[in-house]
Motif scaffolding. Structure first.
Motif, short mmCIF file in Angstrom:
data_model
loop_
_atom_site.label_atom_id
_atom_site.label_comp_id
_atom_site.label_asym_id
_atom_site.label_seq_id
_atom_site.Cartn_x
_atom_site.Cartn_y
_atom_site.Cartn_z
N ARG A 67 0.82 -1.22 0.00
CA ARG A 67 0.00 0.00 0.00
C ARG A 67 0.86 1.28 0.00
O ARG A 67 0.46 2.28 -0.57
N PHE A 68 2.00 1.22 0.66
CA PHE A 68 2.88 2.39 0.77
C PHE A 68 4.12 2.18 -0.09
O PHE A 68 4.60 1.05 -0.26
N THR A 69 4.64 3.29 -0.62
CA THR A 69 5.87 3.26 -1.41
C THR A 69 6.79 4.38 -0.97
O THR A 69 6.38 5.54 -0.96
N ILE A 70 8.01 4.02 -0.62
CA ILE A 70 9.02 5.02 -0.27
C ILE A 70 9.91 5.26 -1.48
O ILE A 70 10.24 4.32 -2.22
N SER A 71 10.28 6.52 -1.69
CA SER A 71 11.17 6.87 -2.79
C SER A 71 11.97 8.10 -2.40
O SER A 71 11.68 8.74 -1.38
N ARG A 72 12.95 8.43 -3.20
CA ARG A 72 13.76 9.61 -2.90
C ARG A 72 14.25 10.26 -4.17
O ARG A 72 14.41 9.59 -5.20
N ASP A 73 14.48 11.57 -4.08
CA ASP A 73 15.04 12.34 -5.17
C ASP A 73 16.26 13.05 -4.58
O ASP A 73 16.11 14.09 -3.92
N ASN A 74 17.43 12.50 -4.80
CA ASN A 74 18.63 13.07 -4.18
C ASN A 74 18.97 14.46 -4.73
O ASN A 74 19.57 15.27 -4.03
N ALA A 75 18.57 14.73 -5.94
CA ALA A 75 18.81 16.06 -6.51
C ALA A 75 17.99 17.12 -5.78
O ALA A 75 18.39 18.29 -5.72
N LYS A 76 16.85 16.70 -5.22
CA LYS A 76 15.98 17.63 -4.49
C LYS A 76 16.11 17.47 -2.98
O LYS A 76 15.38 18.12 -2.22
N ASN A 77 17.00 16.60 -2.54
CA ASN A 77 17.17 16.35 -1.09
C ASN A 77 15.85 16.01 -0.42
O ASN A 77 15.57 16.49 0.69
N THR A 78 15.08 15.19 -1.06
CA THR A 78 13.72 14.89 -0.57
C THR A 78 13.44 13.40 -0.63
O THR A 78 13.82 12.73 -1.60
N VAL A 79 12.79 12.91 0.40
CA VAL A 79 12.29 11.54 0.40
C VAL A 79 10.77 11.59 0.52
O VAL A 79 10.22 12.50 1.14
N TYR A 80 10.11 10.63 -0.10
CA TYR A 80 8.64 10.62 -0.17
C TYR A 80 8.09 9.33 0.41
O TYR A 80 8.75 8.30 0.43
N LEU A 81 6.85 9.41 0.83
CA LEU A 81 6.10 8.22 1.23
C LEU A 81 4.72 8.33 0.60
O LEU A 81 3.90 9.14 1.03
N GLN A 82 4.50 7.56 -0.44
CA GLN A 82 3.19 7.51 -1.08
C GLN A 82 2.35 6.49 -0.34
O GLN A 82 2.73 5.32 -0.24
N MET A 83 1.22 6.93 0.16
CA MET A 83 0.35 6.07 0.96
C MET A 83 -0.98 5.92 0.25
O MET A 83 -1.72 6.90 0.09
N ASN A 84 -1.28 4.71 -0.17
CA ASN A 84 -2.54 4.40 -0.85
C ASN A 84 -3.38 3.46 0.00
O ASN A 84 -2.88 2.82 0.92
N SER A 85 -4.65 3.39 -0.33
CA SER A 85 -5.58 2.49 0.38
C SER A 85 -5.46 2.67 1.89
O SER A 85 -5.36 1.70 2.65
#
Length: 127
Positions: A67-85
């Motif tokens: 349901r959740f997906t973690i990702s990162r964009d090192n160029a933007k110094n940002t990590v994400y957590l996409q949370m579905n359902s």
């Protein structure tokens, strides 16, 4: 010193989605392993997801896997957590964490492994 600032929390109905962001500043981001944890009222902080600094390796708690997906964009110094359902039991304060000096493929699921923490963002899922 690294500063972490989470955003993207809010109120959502069951079955809905949110995307959390964690912006890092203060140091080079690329050799930091990152993680997301959460803490519900009256409960201990628990692991949610982790990602290696290369982004190539990830891990998830069983309760969010699929349901959740973690990702990162090192160029933007940002990590994400996409949370579905999303489910009501996902309601908690979500924290971003970072630890330096990780190998490119390493990630960590224990909170004691992390050096820096954000202030948290509230996620509330109503039934």
């Amino acid at each position: 010193q690294v500063q972490l600032v989470e955003s993207g929390g809010g109120l959502v109905q069951a079955g809905g989605s949110l995307r959390l962001s964690c912006a890092a500043s203060g140091r080079t981001f690329t050799n930091y392993a990152m993680g997301w944890f959460r803490q519900a009222p009256g409960q201990e902080r628990e692991f949610v997801a982790a990602i290696s600094w290369s982004g190539g390796n990830t891990d998830y708690a069983d309760s969010v896997k699929g349901r959740f997906t973690i990702s990162r964009d090192n160029a933007k110094n940002t990590v994400y957590l996409q949370m579905n359902s999303l489910k009501p039991e996902d309601t908690a304060v979500y924290y971003c964490a970072a630890t330096p000096g990780a190998r490119s493929g390493s990630y960590y699921i224990r909170d004691v492994s992390y050096t820096y923490w954000g202030q948290g963002t509230q996620v509330t899922c109503s039934s």
